[in-house]
Structures are given as C-alpha cells and as structure tokens.
Design an enzyme around this catalytic site. Structure first.
Site, mmCIF file in Angstrom:
data_model
loop_
_atom_site.group_PDB
_atom_site.id
_atom_site.type_symbol
_atom_site.label_atom_id
_atom_site.label_comp_id
_atom_site.label_asym_id
_atom_site.label_seq_id
_atom_site.Cartn_x
_atom_site.Cartn_y
_atom_site.Cartn_z
ATOM 1 N N HIS A 132 0.873 -1.179 0.000
ATOM 2 C CA HIS A 132 0.000 0.000 0.000
ATOM 3 C C HIS A 132 0.915 1.236 0.000
ATOM 4 C CE1 HIS A 132 -2.841 2.914 1.837
ATOM 5 N NE2 HIS A 132 -3.804 2.099 1.480
ATOM 6 N N ASP A 209 2.932 -4.651 7.993
ATOM 7 C CA ASP A 209 1.718 -3.852 7.857
ATOM 8 C C ASP A 209 0.528 -4.819 7.918
ATOM 9 O OD1 ASP A 209 -0.471 -2.430 7.067
ATOM 10 O OD2 ASP A 209 0.331 -1.821 5.110
ATOM 11 N N GLN A 212 -4.771 -5.092 6.783
ATOM 12 C CA GLN A 212 -5.828 -5.977 6.274
ATOM 13 C C GLN A 212 -5.897 -7.266 7.070
ATOM 14 O OE1 GLN A 212 -8.138 -5.299 4.045
ATOM 15 N NE2 GLN A 212 -7.304 -3.294 3.543
ATOM 16 N N LYS A 235 -10.685 -0.692 10.284
ATOM 17 C CA LYS A 235 -10.920 -1.931 9.519
ATOM 18 C C LYS A 235 -11.278 -3.092 10.451
ATOM 19 C CE LYS A 235 -7.610 -0.488 6.023
ATOM 20 N NZ LYS A 235 -8.250 0.125 4.847
ATOM 21 N N CYS A 373 -4.784 2.576 -3.634
ATOM 22 C CA CYS A 373 -3.555 3.055 -2.981
ATOM 23 C C CYS A 373 -2.422 2.056 -3.165
ATOM 24 C CB CYS A 373 -3.769 3.333 -1.494
ATOM 25 S SG CYS A 373 -4.849 4.718 -1.209
HETATM 26 C C1 PLP Z 1 -2.547 -2.861 3.376
HETATM 27 C C2 PLP Z 1 -2.872 -1.494 3.911
HETATM 28 N N1 PLP Z 1 -1.929 -0.784 4.520
HETATM 29 C C3 PLP Z 1 -2.159 0.428 5.027
HETATM 30 C C4 PLP Z 1 -3.397 1.000 4.918
HETATM 31 C C5 PLP Z 1 -3.600 2.373 5.478
HETATM 32 O O1 PLP Z 1 -4.598 2.413 6.441
HETATM 33 P P1 PLP Z 1 -4.976 3.831 7.075
HETATM 34 O O2 PLP Z 1 -5.391 4.677 5.894
HETATM 35 O O3 PLP Z 1 -6.117 3.551 7.988
HETATM 36 O O4 PLP Z 1 -3.776 4.330 7.727
HETATM 37 C C6 PLP Z 1 -4.426 0.316 4.265
HETATM 38 C C7 PLP Z 1 -5.742 0.940 4.073
HETATM 39 O O5 PLP Z 1 -6.423 0.689 3.105
HETATM 40 C C8 PLP Z 1 -4.158 -0.984 3.762
HETATM 41 O O6 PLP Z 1 -5.101 -1.684 3.145
#
Ligand code: PLP
Length: 415
Positions: A132, A209, A212, A235, A373
């Site tokens: 992401h 990270d 998900q 999430k 993203c």
């Molecule tokens: C794999 C992954 N990493 C990071 C994020 C970032 O999450 P946040 O925007 O809540 O910081 C997301 C959000 O879609 C994600 O799917």
C-alpha cells in the site's frame, strides 16, 4: 490408534450477526445494501457506536493527569483498551502498544523515529511490489533523508512475492524489511513467518503492515516475532482516527521519540527534556481517547465471535465469490495467489472499473474501484485500475449473487 478431532468452529449466525450492524440494514437506491468494500473500511457494530456515545455522555475527560472521577474513569477505560489490544496481538507487555491515528501514522512513526536513527547512506530498505502507498512513501522519504536505498521484491503473475528474488534482495545491507501481511489490492497473504526468519538471518529489523490481516486472522506477535506490527482501527470494526503500533519493547526503549509535546515527557527544562516511560514516549499530546476505548470494544466484539468462525466463513465466501465472479463473461480476476483472503480484484474487458462501480452502486452494491492506494500493483499488471469486492464477517452469498447480477447489468449498459 488414537484420533484427534480437529475443532470446527460453529458456523456464524449471520442473521443475528448482521442485526448488530445498523448500517447494514439500509436500502441504497431502493435496494438492500450489499456492502462489499470492507478492505476500505468495515461497518461498525452497535456496541462500538454505544461505546463512543457512552464515553462522551458519561466519562469525557482528559487522561493521565486528572484526579477527578471523570478523568480517572477515562484513564481506566483508555488503558483497559490498550490491554485489550495487547491481548489481541499477544504482545508481552502493554508498554509495547502505542496508539496512533491509523496504520499510516504507525509506519511514518517508525520510518521517522527508527529510520532517521538507524539508516545511513548505502543501507537498504526492502519492501514488496504489493505494498500500500502507506508502506512505500514513508520509506521513500526516509531514504531521501538518510541516503538509504529502497529495494522492491517483485511479484509474479498470480500476485505472490517471488521468493527467490526476495532472498537475493535480502542481504546484510538490508536494515529494514517492511512488508504487508495481507494485500488490500490482491488479497495475497504473504509468508511473513518465512520472511521474518530470513530477515533475522541478515540482521534486518522487520515491520509488518497488518492493516488488512488484523480483521481476518489471529495475530500473535510473539510467534511471528516482527519488531513492529501496525494496524488501523477502522478496519477491525472500530472507529476511524485510531490505529496501533506494536513495537518490541527493547527497540521502543532505545528509539528516539517521534513527536514532541505534552505527555511524552517525564521532565522539561529549557536546556533538556526527558522522555516518559513506554508507551507514552510515543504518544505526544492528548490521545484519541474515545476512539481508543471504542477500538477496545470492537476488538472484544471480534474476539467474542472468534477468528476460527470468522476465518471459516470468510474462506467459504471467498471461494464462492471467486467461482461466481470467474464465471461472469469477460471478467478477469487480478490476484490469484496460493494463499488469499477476502479480496477479489477484477477487470472486465475494456469497461472502466469506475463505470462498473457506479452502475453496481445503483443496484445497492458497494464495491471499490481505482488503484486502491497500490499504484505499483496496477503497473505490474499493466492496468490503470480494478474493481474490488472485499469481504467481512457479515457478508453473505446472497450479496455476492447481487454483485454478479449487477455486473450483468453493467455489461448490458456499457458493453
Ligand atoms: C494494506 C494497507 N496498509 C495500510 C493501509 C492504510 O490504512 P490507514 O489509511 O487507515 O492508515 C491500508 C488501508 O487501506 C491498507 O489496506
């Protein structure tokens, strides 16, 4: 010969479960809502909404510095939420749980505080091609500041990391391995156990990270053994504006702070300030008290249902969705990794995903379209965007059928 029964979680009672999510009860454009955009954010159960309301109606006060009843109650609830997160991740200590705004802030915190402290010219940061943007850009910035170099482990046509290439890229120069646990764009579950073990062999620090992963599977940071693990509250059926950074205590102790201000200090003079104990050293300013408390409630809700039951339901649903969508004429699934969860990204011939998303919305079906993203993933598959259906514990086969019917409508109108 003795036989061991494999415990099987009882199936979810979907009617009772769905009844706990007010937003799922609505009609959209006159049709029952089929909410299939869970990778972007999940809907909130009533208990989470109630926790927010209760906090503001009864306990609203600043934490950690009050002697009055409300402040004591707010502090107790806030710190109880931290212990809930600690148990959720199986962290050794609550000192290892830092509340952040979201996963993005957690990664930025590490890229700044750890990166500026540890990275130097010629060092390498290794990520994968399915990250992401939140796990790309902070490292690009850290590399720009320090002279370190960003390396990217490629993925194959299924959306799996090519482990031979990964192994070649992981060298004693690698100071940080930052990798997504479960890809939001492809649904790939990375072999993080194997990756952490490989990183250990070259002495690299590891950040996972888990944005998900955290709402689909049980996370055990002691078994997995990364140095950092981040996830985002909204999430995991919790509120927006709250996230979690797990950090190994010894690293958090040694690492300089990220933001400066109130609460993160033990003493301040004009000459010198000293840092507060963990985890407060990394929580400058008034924290997001209400949302942290409600995140604790969300996690208790998820734990009450249990990842055995959630995982069994979501796996069956993913298999159903994959088969149903693959049978739609002209539809191609992007991301067919060997281990996958909850995400079906797809394209349909030359129909633009945005148009598909708009038409299925008219049928009450919420999906996401775009690059999610994860623009480099789109580049890897030579497409500008996908449509993405993403599943959560409350989804049903009926909602997948509604999506398939709506896609037929999109084909009729656009094709
Ligand atoms: C794999 C992954 N990493 C990071 C994020 C970032 O999450 P946040 O925007 O809540 O910081 C997301 C959000 O879609 C994600 O799917």
């Amino acid at each position: 010969m003795s036989t061991h029964a494999v415990p099987v979680a009882p199936p979810l009672d979907l009617v009772a479960l769905r009844a706990q999510f007010p937003a799922l009860q609505q009609l959209v454009h006159g049709k029952p809502l089929a909410y299939l955009d869970n990778a972007a954010t999940t809907q909130k159960p009533q208990v989470v909404i109630d926790a927010l309301r209760h906090y503001y109606e009864c306990d609203n006060a600043n934490v950690h510095r009050g002697v009055h009843a409300l402040s004591e109650r707010a502090t107790a609830a806030f710190e109880a939420a931290r212990r809930t997160v600690q148990r959720f991740l199986n962290a050794r200590s609550e000192r290892e749980i830092v509340f952040t705004r979201n996963a993005t802030e957690g990664i930025n915190l590490v890229a700044r505080a750890w990166g500026d402290w540890q990275l130097k010219a010629g060092d390498e940061v290794l990520i994968t091609a399915m990250e992401h943007h939140s796990n790309i850009v902070p490292w690009q910035l850290a590399c720009d500041r320090t002279g370190a170099v960003l390396k990217v482990a490629p993925i194959d046509d299924r959306g799996d990391v090519i482990m031979e290439e990964f192994a070649k890229l992981l060298t004693p120069k690698t100071k940080m391995l930052a990798v997504v646990h479960l890809s939001n764009a492809l649904g790939t579950i990375n072999p993080v156990e194997e990756m952490v073990a490989a990183a250990r062999r070259v002495g690299a620090t590891v950040l996972i990270d888990g944005s998900q992963a955290a709402y689909h599977m049980a996370i055990d940071v002691q078994a997995l053994d990364p140095d950092f693990y981040v996830f985002t509250g909204h999430k995991v059926y919790g509120p927006t504006g709250i996230g979690v950074l797990y950090g190994r205590e010894s690293i958090l102790e040694a690492m300089p702070p990220f933001l400066g201000g109130g609460d993160m200090i033990s003493s301040v003079t004009f000459e010198k300030s000293e840092w507060n104990a963990l985890p407060y050293k990394f929580e400058a300013g008034t924290p997001n008290i209400a949302d942290a408390i409600a995140l604790g409630t969300a996690i208790e809700f998820v734990r009450g249902i249990g990842f055995d039951a959630i995982g069994a339901h979501e796996s069956a649903l993913l298999a159903y969705a994959t088969e149903a969508l693959a049978a739609v004429p002209g539809l191609r699934i992007i991301g067919t990794a060997r281990r996958k969860a909850s995400v079906v990204s797809f394209v349909m011939g030359d129909l633009h995903p945005h148009d598909i998303g708009t038409i299925v919305d008219r049928e009450g079906v919420a999906i996401r379209t775009g690059h999610h993203c994860a623009q480099p993933v789109m580049d890897r598959f030579c497409i500008p965007a996908t449509a993405r259906a993403s599943l959560a514990m409350y989804n049903t086969t009926g909602e997948i059928d509604a999506l398939v019917t709506a896609l037929g409508r999109a084909r009729q109108l656009l094709g």
